[in-house]
Design a protein around this motif. Structure first.
Motif, PDB file in Angstrom:
ATOM      1  N   THR A  75       0.847  -1.187   0.000  1.00  0.00           N
ATOM      2  CA  THR A  75       0.000   0.000   0.000  1.00  0.00           C
ATOM      3  C   THR A  75       0.891   1.249   0.000  1.00  0.00           C
ATOM      4  O   THR A  75       2.043   1.198   0.458  1.00  0.00           O
ATOM      5  N   ALA A  76       0.370   2.344  -0.571  1.00  0.00           N
ATOM      6  CA  ALA A  76       1.011   3.667  -0.511  1.00  0.00           C
ATOM      7  C   ALA A  76       2.449   3.682  -1.031  1.00  0.00           C
ATOM      8  O   ALA A  76       3.302   4.368  -0.477  1.00  0.00           O
ATOM      9  N   GLU A  77       2.690   2.946  -2.103  1.00  0.00           N
ATOM     10  CA  GLU A  77       4.026   3.007  -2.712  1.00  0.00           C
ATOM     11  C   GLU A  77       4.277   4.379  -3.311  1.00  0.00           C
ATOM     12  O   GLU A  77       5.386   4.907  -3.241  1.00  0.00           O
ATOM     13  N   GLU A  78       3.240   4.955  -3.942  1.00  0.00           N
ATOM     14  CA  GLU A  78       3.426   6.229  -4.659  1.00  0.00           C
ATOM     15  C   GLU A  78       3.787   7.372  -3.708  1.00  0.00           C
ATOM     16  O   GLU A  78       4.302   8.398  -4.132  1.00  0.00           O
ATOM     17  N   GLN A  79       3.509   7.213  -2.441  1.00  0.00           N
ATOM     18  CA  GLN A  79       3.832   8.249  -1.451  1.00  0.00           C
ATOM     19  C   GLN A  79       5.214   8.011  -0.846  1.00  0.00           C
ATOM     20  O   GLN A  79       5.554   8.610   0.183  1.00  0.00           O
ATOM     21  N   GLY A  80       6.006   7.156  -1.456  1.00  0.00           N
ATOM     22  CA  GLY A  80       7.369   6.946  -0.996  1.00  0.00           C
ATOM     23  C   GLY A  80       7.594   5.553  -0.411  1.00  0.00           C
ATOM     24  O   GLY A  80       8.423   5.378   0.484  1.00  0.00           O
ATOM     25  N   GLY A  81       6.871   4.572  -0.941  1.00  0.00           N
ATOM     26  CA  GLY A  81       7.089   3.193  -0.498  1.00  0.00           C
ATOM     27  C   GLY A  81       6.734   2.983   0.963  1.00  0.00           C
ATOM     28  O   GLY A  81       7.420   2.228   1.682  1.00  0.00           O
ATOM     29  N   ILE A  82       5.650   3.618   1.431  1.00  0.00           N
ATOM     30  CA  ILE A  82       5.271   3.587   2.853  1.00  0.00           C
ATOM     31  C   ILE A  82       4.996   2.152   3.330  1.00  0.00           C
ATOM     32  O   ILE A  82       5.497   1.712   4.363  1.00  0.00           O
TER      33      ILE A  82
END
Lengths: 362, 362
Positions: B343-350
């Motif tokens: 999840t939330a890779e586009e926000q910096g690989g969260i």
């Protein structure tokens, strides 16, 4: 009747070639004129061409290495950046014609003048589309030139997706009251563009309330194409727009799975009375046969999306450049070189058609 | 810190390769483990691989010619068409995780479970930009993830166009109170993307009120890119968005000619508190070394524009397919095959970062 950009450019290249070949016939031994009064053979012509080797080299040198290097590109960049899009009937097109009239005079060309033409005046207005079922999805659209608007509240209807006119006709019973989505495969521009030009009419004939057409392109990202389309007498006029290749494919997949699709479409296009406009003309008058015309051309009008740098700024400006190069070298051709910058090509070659009707006798 | 899509896929391919090679070392004669306790030589490994020829052939046959032919594509098409875009913190991402949780269970995979992660929740809101001088021109923009909004009335300011951070620093005096337009040349994604991730910070440091960044792409048509960007502590947060390659080039040409450019920018982006989300996990448990994990992965989240079919639906679904193929053939690997859908890779690989922190001991 919209002339295909590519075909048009092919024609222009041909005109350009003819120009450099000094109006030579294309077939060995055949005469140039229909009445066979022209005595030159292919051998004569080959020799005549060979005589122009140094002149051809001088023209090429000036364009490629000399002071005219990149000139046409720079002229086009200033023009496109300054004027922007130039839709038929718009103030921008008027500004473009004025700009070019001055530029051609300043360039020292002869007989710079404008020839009046009445041109269509269609404006896009606000437009958008939203898929409501099976889920909310904003559909990128571009209304087609000459399309009517939707009612002010828009149109909300179920979608029928077809891959061809044949499929539409076979499923005519299903299309009544629906929005027809054409997901025709892209074969090539010349073949596939009929879905754009005739899609609304064919959809209206089977009772559809609007038509959405997959852009005539190999892919879209998020940019549908526009273009002119044609209504027919006695067929209801329904709103019509292009959508992206990707959205057409998605609706086709959904439809194939039996998923019900509902789309809300709103388009605010308006058609005004025809506007005054002009073909823009400049010449280098011929020394020996001034009444014989070698014509080079492009069109000044463009669509309202984008800047018309490619279609047809490029065509217009290389045509201008052809005359500029001859003039810069102080050459005086035997025949008159005439540059014509058409108006309202995108609406079906309106400027060119009027020019043809006025000048066909010579 | 946004992970580059291409780099990510390169990594994934590598993971995939490792998977098929059954965790083999890459260098002849070198041992696999850092403590050199692994005794296998390259020769041993070659022989071991050769022993899997029939199994590899069976997997390939099933995927290319068997009942799994096109399966991964079809699964992805249904998923993307049904869910749509899946931005971190959105309801669509929640729906996607639920959808995959069920799909992986129905597929008969083992240990299907969710691992909680707190993820950023940023929403684009309404946004547009209009050039006011030297002429009216609608500029296509896409706000960057984490960007602040403009004030409600928008920002209207003169533009300064720079081709690099170096040029910005040299012309720092000119940038105060202006909108910085970066027209950096596209070299490659990995190198050029720093203008997207750091453009706003560098512009704010020299007193700019907003930054517009040429999309990190070779061309745009009318579709700017988006992506994550990073503010820094003690540097004012200014609104930032990408523009098309073509508009950046045009403003650069205008600026080069000394033309004053004024742009009106309006962005309504909002940042909410972090949201609960999940990494989605499924396994085929190993027969001999179940505690040794061969991990295949992709990310379920996407940007809010487009459908995330390529980035990273494709990566996620081929990773799932790898497990499906093994299961369909009734194979039981020695080591555990674990699928993780981040999840939330586009926000910096969260999601991946949290997974690493939780699981790094094993």
């Amino acid at each position: 009747q919209a002339i295909c950009g590519k075909v048009k450019r092919e024609k222009m290249k041909y005109v350009f070639l003819v120009f450099f070949m000094n109006l030579l016939p294309q077939y060995a031994g055949k005469s140039l004129r229909r009445d066979d009064s022209y005595p030159k053979t292919f051998e004569d012509i080959k020799n005549e061409i060979a005589g122009y080797t140094d002149i051809a080299k001088a023209i090429i040198d000036l364009a490629v290495h000399g002071k005219a290097q990149n000139r046409s590109y720079e002229r086009l960049a200033v023009f496109a950046d300054t004027i922007g899009p130039r839709l038929s009937g718009s103030k921008n097109l008027d500004a473009a014609i004025k700009y070019m009239f001055s530029a051609l005079q300043e360039d020292g060309l002869e007989n710079v003048h404008l020839e009046p033409v009445k041109v269509p005046h269609w404006e896009r207005g606000e437009e958008f589309a939203m898929m409501l079922e099976p889920r909310n999805h904003s559909i990128a659209i571009l209304g087609l030139g000459s399309s009517v608007a939707t009612p002010p509240e828009g149109i909300t209807a179920e979608v029928i997706v077809v891959a061809s006119f044949d499929e539409l006709h076979k499923r005519a019973q299903e299309a009544k009251g629906k929005i027809v989505v054409y997901n025709e495969p892209f074969i090539n521009y010349g073949e596939t563009v009929r879905y754009r030009s005739q899609g609304a009419v064919e959809a209206a004939k089977v009772g559809a309330v609007a038509s959405l057409i997959r852009s005539i392109a190999s892919f879209s990202i998020y940019s549908p194409h526009t273009g002119w389309q044609n209504y027919q007498p006695d067929v209801p006029q329904i709103p019509t727009a292009c959508i992206s290749v990707e959205d057409a494919e998605m609706m086709s997949r959904m439809s194939f799975r039996g998923t019900k699709i509902v789309v809300h479409l709103k388009m605010g296009a308006k058609t005004y009375p025809d506007s005054p406009s002009f073909n823009t003309v400049a010449e280098i008058v011929g020394s020996k046969y001034p009444e014989q015309i070698v014509l080079v051309s492009g069109h000044l009008d463009s669509w309202d999306v984008g800047q018309g740098a490619m279609d047809d700024g490029g065509g217009a400006f290389i045509s201008w450049e052809a005359l500029s190069l001859i003039k810069d070298l102080g050459l005086r051709p035997k025949r008159t070189l005439r540059l014509v910058l058409w108006t309202a090509e995108e609406q079906g070659g309106i400027g060119a058609e009027q020019y043809y009707q006025l000048h066909k006798v010579n």
